[in-house]
Design a protein around this motif. Structure first.
Motif, PDB file in Angstrom:
ATOM      1  N   ALA A 159     -42.703  55.748   0.496  1.00 34.21           N
ATOM      2  CA  ALA A 159     -43.661  54.679   0.787  1.00 34.21           C
ATOM      3  C   ALA A 159     -43.535  53.511  -0.184  1.00 34.21           C
ATOM      4  O   ALA A 159     -43.692  52.351   0.216  1.00 34.21           O
ATOM      5  N   ILE A 160     -43.251  53.780  -1.451  1.00 32.30           N
ATOM      6  CA  ILE A 160     -43.171  52.685  -2.425  1.00 32.30           C
ATOM      7  C   ILE A 160     -41.773  52.086  -2.525  1.00 32.30           C
ATOM      8  O   ILE A 160     -41.582  51.115  -3.257  1.00 32.30           O
ATOM      9  N   SER A 161     -40.810  52.621  -1.781  1.00 25.77           N
ATOM     10  CA  SER A 161     -39.450  52.088  -1.879  1.00 25.77           C
ATOM     11  C   SER A 161     -39.358  50.661  -1.332  1.00 25.77           C
ATOM     12  O   SER A 161     -38.590  49.858  -1.859  1.00 25.77           O
ATOM     13  N   PHE A 162     -40.114  50.330  -0.297  1.00 24.45           N
ATOM     14  CA  PHE A 162     -40.038  48.973   0.251  1.00 24.45           C
ATOM     15  C   PHE A 162     -40.548  47.908  -0.723  1.00 24.45           C
ATOM     16  O   PHE A 162     -39.860  46.912  -0.955  1.00 24.45           O
ATOM     17  N   PRO A 163     -41.740  48.097  -1.338  1.00 21.29           N
ATOM     18  CA  PRO A 163     -42.167  47.061  -2.292  1.00 21.29           C
ATOM     19  C   PRO A 163     -41.224  46.922  -3.481  1.00 21.29           C
ATOM     20  O   PRO A 163     -40.957  45.809  -3.935  1.00 21.29           O
ATOM     21  N   ILE A 164     -40.699  48.040  -3.957  1.00 21.25           N
ATOM     22  CA  ILE A 164     -39.785  47.964  -5.105  1.00 21.25           C
ATOM     23  C   ILE A 164     -38.496  47.259  -4.696  1.00 21.25           C
ATOM     24  O   ILE A 164     -37.980  46.402  -5.432  1.00 21.25           O
ATOM     25  N   ALA A 165     -37.962  47.595  -3.515  1.00 17.17           N
ATOM     26  CA  ALA A 165     -36.746  46.929  -3.043  1.00 17.17           C
ATOM     27  C   ALA A 165     -36.985  45.431  -2.842  1.00 17.17           C
ATOM     28  O   ALA A 165     -36.109  44.610  -3.131  1.00 17.17           O
ATOM     29  N   SER A 166     -38.165  45.067  -2.386  1.00 18.07           N
ATOM     30  CA  SER A 166     -38.480  43.647  -2.198  1.00 18.07           C
ATOM     31  C   SER A 166     -38.463  42.896  -3.525  1.00 18.07           C
ATOM     32  O   SER A 166     -37.903  41.805  -3.629  1.00 18.07           O
ATOM     33  N   VAL A 167     -39.068  43.492  -4.540  1.00 18.51           N
ATOM     34  CA  VAL A 167     -39.101  42.852  -5.862  1.00 18.51           C
ATOM     35  C   VAL A 167     -37.691  42.714  -6.422  1.00 18.51           C
ATOM     36  O   VAL A 167     -37.321  41.673  -6.987  1.00 18.51           O
ATOM     37  N   ILE A 168     -36.869  43.752  -6.259  1.00 14.73           N
ATOM     38  CA  ILE A 168     -35.509  43.699  -6.794  1.00 14.73           C
ATOM     39  C   ILE A 168     -34.697  42.626  -6.070  1.00 14.73           C
ATOM     40  O   ILE A 168     -33.937  41.872  -6.701  1.00 14.73           O
ATOM     41  N   MET A 169     -34.860  42.524  -4.748  1.00 18.33           N
ATOM     42  CA  MET A 169     -34.095  41.498  -4.011  1.00 18.33           C
ATOM     43  C   MET A 169     -34.540  40.088  -4.375  1.00 18.33           C
ATOM     44  O   MET A 169     -33.711  39.182  -4.476  1.00 18.33           O
ATOM     45  N   VAL A 170     -35.836  39.897  -4.584  1.00 18.07           N
ATOM     46  CA  VAL A 170     -36.302  38.569  -5.024  1.00 18.07           C
ATOM     47  C   VAL A 170     -35.766  38.273  -6.418  1.00 18.07           C
ATOM     48  O   VAL A 170     -35.351  37.151  -6.715  1.00 18.07           O
ATOM     49  N   GLY A 171     -35.726  39.281  -7.274  1.00 15.53           N
ATOM     50  CA  GLY A 171     -35.142  39.091  -8.602  1.00 15.53           C
ATOM     51  C   GLY A 171     -33.669  38.733  -8.524  1.00 15.53           C
ATOM     52  O   GLY A 171     -33.167  37.926  -9.314  1.00 15.53           O
ATOM     53  N   ALA A 172     -32.956  39.323  -7.561  1.00 12.02           N
ATOM     54  CA  ALA A 172     -31.537  38.999  -7.391  1.00 12.02           C
ATOM     55  C   ALA A 172     -31.355  37.553  -6.953  1.00 12.02           C
ATOM     56  O   ALA A 172     -30.351  36.921  -7.294  1.00 12.02           O
ATOM     57  N   CYS A 173     -32.320  37.019  -6.230  1.00 12.82           N
ATOM     58  CA  CYS A 173     -32.222  35.620  -5.806  1.00 12.82           C
ATOM     59  C   CYS A 173     -32.258  34.664  -7.001  1.00 12.82           C
ATOM     60  O   CYS A 173     -31.708  33.563  -6.941  1.00 12.82           O
ATOM     61  N   PHE A 174     -32.885  35.088  -8.085  1.00 14.91           N
ATOM     62  CA  PHE A 174     -32.876  34.254  -9.290  1.00 14.91           C
ATOM     63  C   PHE A 174     -31.473  34.148  -9.876  1.00 14.91           C
ATOM     64  O   PHE A 174     -31.133  33.155 -10.507  1.00 14.91           O
ATOM     65  N   TRP A 175     -30.650  35.187  -9.684  1.00 12.26           N
ATOM     66  CA  TRP A 175     -29.263  35.103 -10.151  1.00 12.26           C
ATOM     67  C   TRP A 175     -28.512  34.028  -9.373  1.00 12.26           C
ATOM     68  O   TRP A 175     -27.616  33.377  -9.926  1.00 12.26           O
ATOM     69  N   PHE A 176     -28.843  33.831  -8.084  1.00 16.31           N
ATOM     70  CA  PHE A 176     -28.251  32.728  -7.334  1.00 16.31           C
ATOM     71  C   PHE A 176     -28.646  31.393  -7.961  1.00 16.31           C
ATOM     72  O   PHE A 176     -27.828  30.490  -8.087  1.00 16.31           O
ATOM     73  N   MET A 177     -29.917  31.287  -8.353  1.00 14.95           N
ATOM     74  CA  MET A 177     -30.396  30.034  -8.936  1.00 14.95           C
ATOM     75  C   MET A 177     -29.726  29.754 -10.273  1.00 14.95           C
ATOM     76  O   MET A 177     -29.473  28.603 -10.621  1.00 14.95           O
ATOM     77  N   ILE A 178     -29.440  30.816 -11.008  1.00 17.47           N
ATOM     78  CA  ILE A 178     -28.783  30.655 -12.309  1.00 17.47           C
ATOM     79  C   ILE A 178     -27.312  30.300 -12.120  1.00 17.47           C
ATOM     80  O   ILE A 178     -26.716  29.643 -12.965  1.00 17.47           O
TER      81      ILE A 178
END
Length: 177
Positions: free
Chosen positions: A121-140
């Motif tokens: 049940a908690i895998s989706f929110p955690i995966a969402s946070v990790i993917m949004v964090g990965a988007c910051f690497w694109f910005m960098i």
């Protein structure tokens, strides 16, 4: 000095986004087969997980009420007579019956089942946070690391969602052996 013009150079996208030098021949681009497989994996996972959940929980909400007019049976007490053998054979070995091991395994599975359900049940929110964090690497500017994180996160999410199915398969195999 203050009116110095900066000349803008236009670079074609293929110079900074095309990674075709890594792949020989026609493997440079995704084919219809690759797209179909990539689209089928989440669908098959969702269908498999849905069938597993349907089969596991379809009978769990049945009524367990007893009729009011059912007679209550009183236990009968009989005396227990202890029989002590006079001779115990030296080579007597108990036969393994597996009752304790089966009950222990069933109890552990029952205890850990809610834990697995909470993790799923908690895998989706955690995966969402990790993917949004990965988007910051694109910005960098580190797109390679961003894609690596997104791919690993997606694979981890799919495997976590499929873990009840895998555990059910392992349990069935263990019971067959």
């Amino acid at each position: 000095m203050f009116k110095k013009r900066i000349k803008t150079e236009v670079v074609p996208p293929s110079e900074y986004t095309d990674f075709s030098e890594r792949f020989p021949g026609d493997e440079k681009y995704a084919t219809l087969k690759h797209v179909a497989i990539a689209g089928a994996v989440p669908t098959v996972t969702a269908i498999g997980t849905g069938m597993l959940m349907y089969n596991n929980f379809k009978d769990s909400y049945t009524s367990t009420l007893l009729p009011v007019s059912s007679p209550v049976q009183q236990p009968t007490l009989e005396p227990v007579v202890a029989q002590i053998p006079s001779v115990v054979p030296v080579n007597a070995v108990g036969q393994p019956v597996g009752v304790i091991a089966d009950k222990s395994l069933e109890m552990i599975a029952t205890i850990l089942d809610p834990v697995v359900q909470v993790l799923v049940a908690i895998s989706f929110p955690i995966a969402s946070v990790i993917m949004v964090g990965a988007c910051f690497w694109f910005m960098i500017g580190n797109g390679e690391k961003a894609w690596s994180i997104i791919m690993n996160c997606g694979l981890g999410y799919v495997l976590i969602q499929m873990s009840p199915l895998f555990l059910g398969i392992l349990k069935t195999i263990g019971e067959a052996i």
